[in-house]
Design a protein around this motif. Structure first.
Motif, PDB file in Angstrom:
ATOM      1  N   TYR A 218     -46.076 -30.869  11.946  1.00  0.00           N
ATOM      2  CA  TYR A 218     -47.349 -31.935  11.031  1.00  0.00           C
ATOM      3  C   TYR A 218     -46.321 -33.948  10.577  1.00  0.00           C
ATOM      4  N   ASP A 219     -46.889 -34.381  10.536  1.00  0.00           N
ATOM      5  CA  ASP A 219     -46.878 -36.153  10.478  1.00  0.00           C
ATOM      6  C   ASP A 219     -47.376 -36.648   9.168  1.00  0.00           C
TER       7      ASP A 219
ATOM      8  N   LYS B 171     -50.213 -38.226   7.593  1.00  0.00           N
ATOM      9  CA  LYS B 171     -51.088 -36.917   6.425  1.00  0.00           C
ATOM     10  C   LYS B 171     -51.535 -36.420   7.303  1.00  0.00           C
ATOM     11  N   ALA B 172     -50.956 -35.869   8.460  1.00  0.00           N
ATOM     12  CA  ALA B 172     -52.143 -34.734   9.451  1.00  0.00           C
ATOM     13  C   ALA B 172     -51.185 -34.202  10.922  1.00  0.00           C
ATOM     14  N   ALA B 173     -52.341 -32.868  10.386  1.00  0.00           N
ATOM     15  CA  ALA B 173     -51.430 -31.130  11.992  1.00  0.00           C
ATOM     16  C   ALA B 173     -52.110 -31.420  12.373  1.00  0.00           C
ATOM     17  N   ASN B 174     -51.657 -30.991  14.123  1.00  0.00           N
ATOM     18  CA  ASN B 174     -52.830 -30.904  14.343  1.00  0.00           C
ATOM     19  C   ASN B 174     -52.850 -29.215  15.235  1.00  0.00           C
ATOM     20  N   SER B 175     -52.368 -28.280  14.477  1.00  0.00           N
ATOM     21  CA  SER B 175     -52.794 -26.981  13.474  1.00  0.00           C
ATOM     22  C   SER B 175     -53.241 -26.277  12.569  1.00  0.00           C
ATOM     23  N   PHE B 176     -54.006 -25.958  11.800  1.00  0.00           N
ATOM     24  CA  PHE B 176     -53.844 -25.249  10.936  1.00  0.00           C
ATOM     25  C   PHE B 176     -54.028 -24.135  10.106  1.00  0.00           C
TER      26      PHE B 176
ATOM     27  N   ILE C 143     -56.743 -31.373  11.137  1.00  0.00           N
ATOM     28  CA  ILE C 143     -56.159 -30.660   9.552  1.00  0.00           C
ATOM     29  C   ILE C 143     -55.532 -32.861   9.331  1.00  0.00           C
ATOM     30  N   GLU C 144     -56.101 -33.227   8.028  1.00  0.00           N
ATOM     31  CA  GLU C 144     -55.610 -34.688   7.483  1.00  0.00           C
ATOM     32  C   GLU C 144     -56.139 -34.669   6.474  1.00  0.00           C
ATOM     33  N   TRP C 145     -55.560 -35.915   5.606  1.00  0.00           N
ATOM     34  CA  TRP C 145     -55.626 -35.873   4.341  1.00  0.00           C
ATOM     35  C   TRP C 145     -56.827 -36.950   4.031  1.00  0.00           C
ATOM     36  N   ASP C 146     -57.955 -37.059   3.660  1.00  0.00           N
ATOM     37  CA  ASP C 146     -58.775 -37.583   3.701  1.00  0.00           C
ATOM     38  C   ASP C 146     -58.410 -38.215   2.003  1.00  0.00           C
TER      39      ASP C 146
ATOM     40  N   GLU D  29     -46.016 -32.349  -1.450  1.00  0.00           N
ATOM     41  CA  GLU D  29     -45.672 -31.419  -0.863  1.00  0.00           C
ATOM     42  C   GLU D  29     -45.133 -30.872   0.141  1.00  0.00           C
ATOM     43  N   LEU D  30     -45.395 -30.976   1.188  1.00  0.00           N
ATOM     44  CA  LEU D  30     -45.351 -30.559   2.838  1.00  0.00           C
ATOM     45  C   LEU D  30     -43.987 -31.947   3.170  1.00  0.00           C
ATOM     46  N   ARG D  31     -42.605 -31.202   3.090  1.00  0.00           N
ATOM     47  CA  ARG D  31     -41.328 -31.728   3.635  1.00  0.00           C
ATOM     48  C   ARG D  31     -40.072 -30.472   3.622  1.00  0.00           C
ATOM     49  N   ASN D  32     -39.664 -30.726   4.630  1.00  0.00           N
ATOM     50  CA  ASN D  32     -38.596 -29.573   4.302  1.00  0.00           C
ATOM     51  C   ASN D  32     -36.917 -30.679   4.356  1.00  0.00           C
ATOM     52  N   ASP D  33     -36.432 -30.937   2.907  1.00  0.00           N
ATOM     53  CA  ASP D  33     -35.790 -31.672   2.499  1.00  0.00           C
ATOM     54  C   ASP D  33     -34.535 -30.676   1.864  1.00  0.00           C
ATOM     55  N   GLU D  34     -33.821 -30.837   2.504  1.00  0.00           N
ATOM     56  CA  GLU D  34     -32.576 -29.346   2.022  1.00  0.00           C
ATOM     57  C   GLU D  34     -32.078 -30.415   0.393  1.00  0.00           C
ATOM     58  N   PHE D  35     -32.281 -31.942   0.441  1.00  0.00           N
ATOM     59  CA  PHE D  35     -31.918 -32.166  -0.767  1.00  0.00           C
ATOM     60  C   PHE D  35     -32.731 -32.448  -2.109  1.00  0.00           C
TER      61      PHE D  35
END
Length: 365
Positions: free
Chosen positions: A171-172, A176-181, A200-203, A242-248
């Motif tokens: 996911y970028d 706001k797109a990913a190459n596999s879903f 998948i892309e955010w419209d 919501e698509l974020r890996n954030d330890e903080f």
């Protein structure tokens, strides 16, 4: 009404508190900068840029972390000086009741607690965002390419409702797109629907997700139906933010944002929310700790002893250490076991409320 006695003690309270806070802040910045000198040099940033991008967030973080300790040491310090000069004895001997003498401490502790409550809810999370962004960008980006690939930091697997699971790879955040879903619906421990898409892309226009090269499989007890579609828009209970890996993450969200995030994840039956809940309850419990430690410090330091301020400070440091230790133990139990997060945040306050009451009963009046 606040009278001369109140103003006299409150003025000493606030001045000593500011002195302690500034002294500890200088010490904390000095220690932190010495530990991170090599990392700062590698960033290539100037001293002004480091101050603006890191220490503007680091200093409020230290204030929020050590705020109860600042208040406690300040109360111990100036009250023990008053006791050493027999000021407390003179106040009590003049007819002032012990409860009346404690009133300015209660007023000052309440004011300090309210300041910390507002800071914990709104100001400190914003400062943590500045600090964590700098650490993520410059200080924690030390993973090798092989480790980055193994961990797949841009891969997500989430449960978006009681029966639906989704997964995204690579996911970028910017596009706001990913190459596999893929999407699966599970009922009675059986997969009844499966969807896969190459992209998948955010419209942003339709406020939903656009899928490319879609393959849908619907499964029932008798047969499986397969449908292929070049493009398809779907509404998912999932936002790009919501698509974020954030330890903080728990440190960066304000209290309303954190409460909303926890409610949303609970609706999705997400596991591992104990750290977030402990943080949410801790933000409200710590201000009460400030008031509690203020009263304990006044009761301990208000008694004139032969050891003077040194003895009071020693007792105060021991009490503060026990308080911090109980707080750490309860937090670990809440995160690693089924201990209720709300109770974990308030256990130190409950224990030391009993300690404060015992000290108050034993104090010479």
């Amino acid at each position: 009404m606040i009278k001369k006695l109140d103003w006299y003690i409150l003025r000493k309270f606030f001045v000593t508190f500011l002195f302690c806070m500034m002294a500890f802040t200088v010490l904390a910045v000095a220690v932190d900068s010495s530990e991170k000198t090599d990392d700062f040099v590698k960033t290539g940033l100037s001293s002004v840029e480091i101050l603006r991008q890191y220490y503007v967030g680091f200093v409020p973080y230290i204030w929020g972390l050590l705020y109860p300790l600042f208040v406690f040491i300040a109360v111990i310090f100036f009250t023990s000086k008053m006791a050493l000069r027999s000021e407390v004895i003179a106040m009590i001997a003049s007819g002032t009741s012990y409860n009346r003498w404690l009133r300015p401490y209660f007023i000052g502790g309440t004011a300090m607690a309210l300041i910390l409550l507002l800071a914990n809810r709104y100001a400190i999370p914003k400062a943590n965002e500045v600090r964590s962004d700098f650490e993520t960008k410059y200080l924690n980006s030390t993973l090798s390419p092989s480790n980055q690939q193994t961990r797949c930091p841009n891969c997500f697997y989430k449960r978006i409702d009681s029966v639906t699971y989704v997964g995204l790879k690579y996911y970028d955040v910017n596009s706001k797109a990913a190459n596999s879903f893929f999407l699966e619906r599970v009922k009675k421990n059986k997969v009844v629907y499966n969807l896969r898409a190459d992209r998948i892309e955010w419209d942003s226009t339709k406020r939903n997700w656009k899928l490319l090269n879609v393959v849908e499989r619907t499964i029932d007890s008798m047969k499986e139906t397969v449908v292929q579609t070049p493009q398809k828009n779907v509404a998912l209970n999932l936002q790009p933010s919501e698509l974020r890996n954030d330890e903080f993450l728990k440190d960066k969200l304000t209290s309303p944002e954190l409460q909303h995030f926890i409610r949303l994840e609970e609706q999705r039956a997400t596991e591992g929310l104990a750290p977030l809940k402990v943080e949410m309850y801790r933000r409200d419990a710590t201000p009460f700790s400030v008031l509690l430690l203020t009263l304990i410090g006044a009761i301990i330091a208000g008694r004139k002893t032969r050891g003077g301020s040194g003895l009071h400070l020693a007792i105060g440091i021991m009490v503060a250490s026990l308080f911090i230790l109980s707080d750490r133990f309860s937090t670990v139990f809440a995160i690693k076991s089924s201990f209720p997060p709300a109770l974990a945040a308030w256990v130190p306050n409950i224990i030391f409320s009993v300690v404060a009451y015992y000290l108050y009963r034993k104090a010479p009046k």
